[in-house]
Write a protein that holds these residues in place. Structure first.
Motif, PDB file in Angstrom:
ATOM      1  N   ALA A 271       0.823  -1.210   0.000  1.00  0.00           N
ATOM      2  CA  ALA A 271       0.000   0.000   0.000  1.00  0.00           C
ATOM      3  C   ALA A 271       0.856   1.260   0.000  1.00  0.00           C
ATOM      4  O   ALA A 271       0.592   2.215  -0.744  1.00  0.00           O
ATOM      5  N   SER A 272       1.924   1.266   0.808  1.00  0.00           N
ATOM      6  CA  SER A 272       2.719   2.491   0.928  1.00  0.00           C
ATOM      7  C   SER A 272       3.522   2.763  -0.341  1.00  0.00           C
ATOM      8  O   SER A 272       3.685   3.921  -0.732  1.00  0.00           O
ATOM      9  N   SER A 273       4.022   1.728  -1.001  1.00  0.00           N
ATOM     10  CA  SER A 273       4.782   1.957  -2.231  1.00  0.00           C
ATOM     11  C   SER A 273       3.886   2.466  -3.344  1.00  0.00           C
ATOM     12  O   SER A 273       4.289   3.324  -4.141  1.00  0.00           O
ATOM     13  N   ALA A 274       2.648   1.950  -3.397  1.00  0.00           N
ATOM     14  CA  ALA A 274       1.721   2.426  -4.418  1.00  0.00           C
ATOM     15  C   ALA A 274       1.317   3.883  -4.178  1.00  0.00           C
ATOM     16  O   ALA A 274       1.048   4.621  -5.123  1.00  0.00           O
ATOM     17  N   ALA A 275       1.288   4.310  -2.900  1.00  0.00           N
ATOM     18  CA  ALA A 275       0.884   5.678  -2.568  1.00  0.00           C
ATOM     19  C   ALA A 275       2.057   6.648  -2.506  1.00  0.00           C
ATOM     20  O   ALA A 275       1.850   7.863  -2.416  1.00  0.00           O
ATOM     21  N   ALA A 276       3.281   6.131  -2.583  1.00  0.00           N
ATOM     22  CA  ALA A 276       4.455   6.972  -2.369  1.00  0.00           C
ATOM     23  C   ALA A 276       4.563   8.090  -3.396  1.00  0.00           C
ATOM     24  O   ALA A 276       4.984   9.206  -3.075  1.00  0.00           O
ATOM     25  N   GLY A 277       4.208   7.804  -4.649  1.00  0.00           N
ATOM     26  CA  GLY A 277       4.289   8.825  -5.685  1.00  0.00           C
ATOM     27  C   GLY A 277       3.398  10.020  -5.386  1.00  0.00           C
ATOM     28  O   GLY A 277       3.803  11.175  -5.578  1.00  0.00           O
ATOM     29  N   ARG A 278       2.191   9.758  -4.891  1.00  0.00           N
ATOM     30  CA  ARG A 278       1.267  10.854  -4.558  1.00  0.00           C
ATOM     31  C   ARG A 278       1.794  11.665  -3.383  1.00  0.00           C
ATOM     32  O   ARG A 278       1.697  12.896  -3.371  1.00  0.00           O
ATOM     33  N   VAL A 279       2.349  10.982  -2.383  1.00  0.00           N
ATOM     34  CA  VAL A 279       2.883  11.679  -1.223  1.00  0.00           C
ATOM     35  C   VAL A 279       4.065  12.562  -1.630  1.00  0.00           C
ATOM     36  O   VAL A 279       4.186  13.722  -1.214  1.00  0.00           O
ATOM     37  N   ALA A 280       4.946  12.011  -2.479  1.00  0.00           N
ATOM     38  CA  ALA A 280       6.091  12.797  -2.934  1.00  0.00           C
ATOM     39  C   ALA A 280       5.651  13.988  -3.765  1.00  0.00           C
ATOM     40  O   ALA A 280       6.271  15.058  -3.718  1.00  0.00           O
ATOM     41  N   GLY A 281       4.552  13.843  -4.515  1.00  0.00           N
ATOM     42  CA  GLY A 281       4.040  14.953  -5.299  1.00  0.00           C
ATOM     43  C   GLY A 281       3.545  16.096  -4.432  1.00  0.00           C
ATOM     44  O   GLY A 281       3.671  17.270  -4.796  1.00  0.00           O
ATOM     45  N   ARG A 282       2.996  15.762  -3.261  1.00  0.00           N
ATOM     46  CA  ARG A 282       2.483  16.801  -2.361  1.00  0.00           C
ATOM     47  C   ARG A 282       3.581  17.433  -1.511  1.00  0.00           C
ATOM     48  O   ARG A 282       3.621  18.638  -1.325  1.00  0.00           O
ATOM     49  N   ALA A 324       7.904   2.746   1.066  1.00  0.00           N
ATOM     50  CA  ALA A 324       7.665   4.102   0.569  1.00  0.00           C
ATOM     51  C   ALA A 324       8.987   4.774   0.213  1.00  0.00           C
ATOM     52  O   ALA A 324       9.116   5.412  -0.844  1.00  0.00           O
ATOM     53  N   ALA A 325       9.992   4.627   1.077  1.00  0.00           N
ATOM     54  CA  ALA A 325      11.310   5.222   0.805  1.00  0.00           C
ATOM     55  C   ALA A 325      11.920   4.631  -0.455  1.00  0.00           C
ATOM     56  O   ALA A 325      12.483   5.356  -1.296  1.00  0.00           O
ATOM     57  N   HIS A 326      11.811   3.330  -0.617  1.00  0.00           N
ATOM     58  CA  HIS A 326      12.364   2.668  -1.798  1.00  0.00           C
ATOM     59  C   HIS A 326      11.680   3.151  -3.073  1.00  0.00           C
ATOM     60  O   HIS A 326      12.336   3.428  -4.085  1.00  0.00           O
ATOM     61  N   ALA A 327      10.357   3.274  -3.049  1.00  0.00           N
ATOM     62  CA  ALA A 327       9.631   3.733  -4.239  1.00  0.00           C
ATOM     63  C   ALA A 327      10.033   5.146  -4.628  1.00  0.00           C
ATOM     64  O   ALA A 327      10.237   5.460  -5.809  1.00  0.00           O
ATOM     65  N   ILE A 328      10.156   6.020  -3.639  1.00  0.00           N
ATOM     66  CA  ILE A 328      10.525   7.416  -3.922  1.00  0.00           C
ATOM     67  C   ILE A 328      11.948   7.495  -4.462  1.00  0.00           C
ATOM     68  O   ILE A 328      12.222   8.181  -5.456  1.00  0.00           O
ATOM     69  N   ALA A 329      12.881   6.803  -3.825  1.00  0.00           N
ATOM     70  CA  ALA A 329      14.273   6.856  -4.259  1.00  0.00           C
ATOM     71  C   ALA A 329      14.444   6.250  -5.651  1.00  0.00           C
ATOM     72  O   ALA A 329      15.178   6.785  -6.496  1.00  0.00           O
ATOM     73  N   ASN A 330      13.756   5.148  -5.921  1.00  0.00           N
ATOM     74  CA  ASN A 330      13.861   4.484  -7.218  1.00  0.00           C
ATOM     75  C   ASN A 330      13.335   5.370  -8.339  1.00  0.00           C
ATOM     76  O   ASN A 330      13.982   5.553  -9.378  1.00  0.00           O
ATOM     77  N   ALA A 331      12.159   5.955  -8.132  1.00  0.00           N
ATOM     78  CA  ALA A 331      11.579   6.834  -9.148  1.00  0.00           C
ATOM     79  C   ALA A 331      12.437   8.091  -9.331  1.00  0.00           C
ATOM     80  O   ALA A 331      12.572   8.598 -10.445  1.00  0.00           O
TER      81      ALA A 331
END
Length: 407
Positions: A271-282, A324-331
């Protein structure tokens, strides 16, 4: 009337189909990679090993993955990223089916090393493949879906092995996971689409290995997410490597099947990795990444409790924060790299990530075996604080990581 020239636009890729195929490949790859983790106590008993030695069943695979990821990323630039991904998932599943036949622990380690090399073909290429197919605009969501698939694979592999280990032993546990992974690999092989532009994945990087000034500057600016990948992954794998030993020992004294339920925490990571992009956008990438790392550290501290509900909550929190950290760093890495350097940048991130996994997981298991859980939490918390420091230092020097405006 002026003549109108009609130019055929490339078809818009079906992002859902792409994401589903890559997620299936991720499920297959990461179920296989971490299937031995819940049966490390059984491997230790079967081969008369201490926790640090048994953890090599994970460390050898992740270490060989790290070593192979850059050569395979370069190969993908020559033969195509889709082809490398397909060979990766098929070969890793085939090796998984043979793994239970290993007659000794050294033979098992050799097979795991080969399997890690095979998995590197997916792990090091998938993010760049997604950028080729869906473009950078939709990349964050696609990468989030990929990492969600990775976390589902890690969870299913660990749960399946943990539950199968009781009635079937470690041999049957690994065979069960390999069978399910094989089905996911077949699905990915049938549905993974070709890039819209057949030459998109055969980049100048793969053909010539060019490294212009922009590529070098961008690489220096990406030190922060590279550090996050290594340090956070090292902490995460160290905690989960030791989790089975701690949960099955006093005062918790769970059965192996009950202890494997800790891997349900991976649902939080999905759930957190799928939502990480939206959180980083905000919040912005840096703030979101620091927040995710702090959540990871807070969750790990919760596991110091001797109360089983608090320990379970701690694993859920730290898993959500880590993914979540992994998704943000990877993207971050893939989006900021120049098109010709995208595969190399993704490969270096994956290299750091799995070097952290292999080294951190093994060192953490040794620390746990000699000094206990509290010392392990102190060590992993220090690694997470170093990752936060790397992000904050990068944030104070934004000029260094400006993405180049041209190709």
């Amino acid at each position: 009337m002026a003549n109108v020239v009609v130019v055929d636009a490339p078809p818009v890729p079906d992002t859902r189909r792409v994401s589903a195929a890559v997620a299936a490949a991720g499920v297959s790859s990461f179920a296989l990679l971490y299937a031995p983790q819940p049966v490390l106590p059984q491997l230790a008993a079967a081969f008369q090993l201490d926790p640090g030695s048994a953890s090599l069943a994970i460390g050898v695979a992740t270490g060989s993955l790290a070593v192979a990821v850059l050569p395979l990323a370069w190969l993908a630039g020559l033969v195509g990223r889709r082809r490398v991904i397909l060979w990766s998932v098929v070969l890793s599943a085939a090796i998984g089916l043979l793994l239970p036949l290993a007659p000794s622990f050294p033979v098992l380690l050799v097979m795991r090393a080969v399997q890690g090399v095979a998995i590197a073909g997916f792990a090091g290429v998938a993010a760049a493949y997604l950028a080729d197919v869906v473009g950078t605009v939709r990349l964050a969501g696609a990468v989030g879906a990929m990492i969600a698939g990775n976390s589902v694979g890690g969870m299913l592999g660990r749960l399946g092995a943990g539950f199968a280990a009781g009635p079937m032993g470690w041999h049957g546990a690994l065979l069960t996971v390999a069978g399910v992974s094989g089905l996911c690999a077949l699905y990915a092989a049938r549905t993974l689409p070709q890039p819209t532009d057949p030459m998109a994945e055969r980049t100048a990087e793969g053909v010539t290995g060019q490294k212009d000034g922009a590529g070098r500057r961008l690489g220096a600016g990406l030190v922060a997410p590279f550090a996050v990948g290594a340090l956070a992954m090292g902490a995460f794998v160290a905690l989960y490597n030791a989790a089975g030993f701690r949960l099955t020992s006093p005062p918790l004294s769970l059965t192996p099947a009950a202890a494997s339920l800790v891997f349900l925490s991976y649902a939080m990571g999905t759930a957190s990795s799928a939502a990480a992009g939206r959180v980083a956008g905000r919040l912005g990438r840096s703030k979101a990444l620091v927040a995710a790392l702090l959540v990871t550290a807070a969750g790990s501290v919760l596991t110091l409790s001797t109360s089983l509900p608090l320990v379970a909550a701690g694993f859920a929190v730290l898993t959500a924060g880590f993914f979540a950290a992994h998704a943000i760093a990877n993207a971050w890495v893939t989006a900021e790299a120049a098109p010709h350097a995208r595969g190399r940048a993704a490969g270096v991130y994956t290299l750091c990530y799995y070097l952290g996994s292999g080294a951190g997981g093994t060192v953490g298991s040794i620390v746990y075996g000699h000094a206990g859980w509290t010392s392990l939490i102190a060590l992993t918390s220090a690694w997470l604080l170093l990752a936060i420091a790397a992000v904050l230092i990068r944030r104070r020097s934004p000029a260094r990581i400006q993405a180049p405006t041209g190709g």
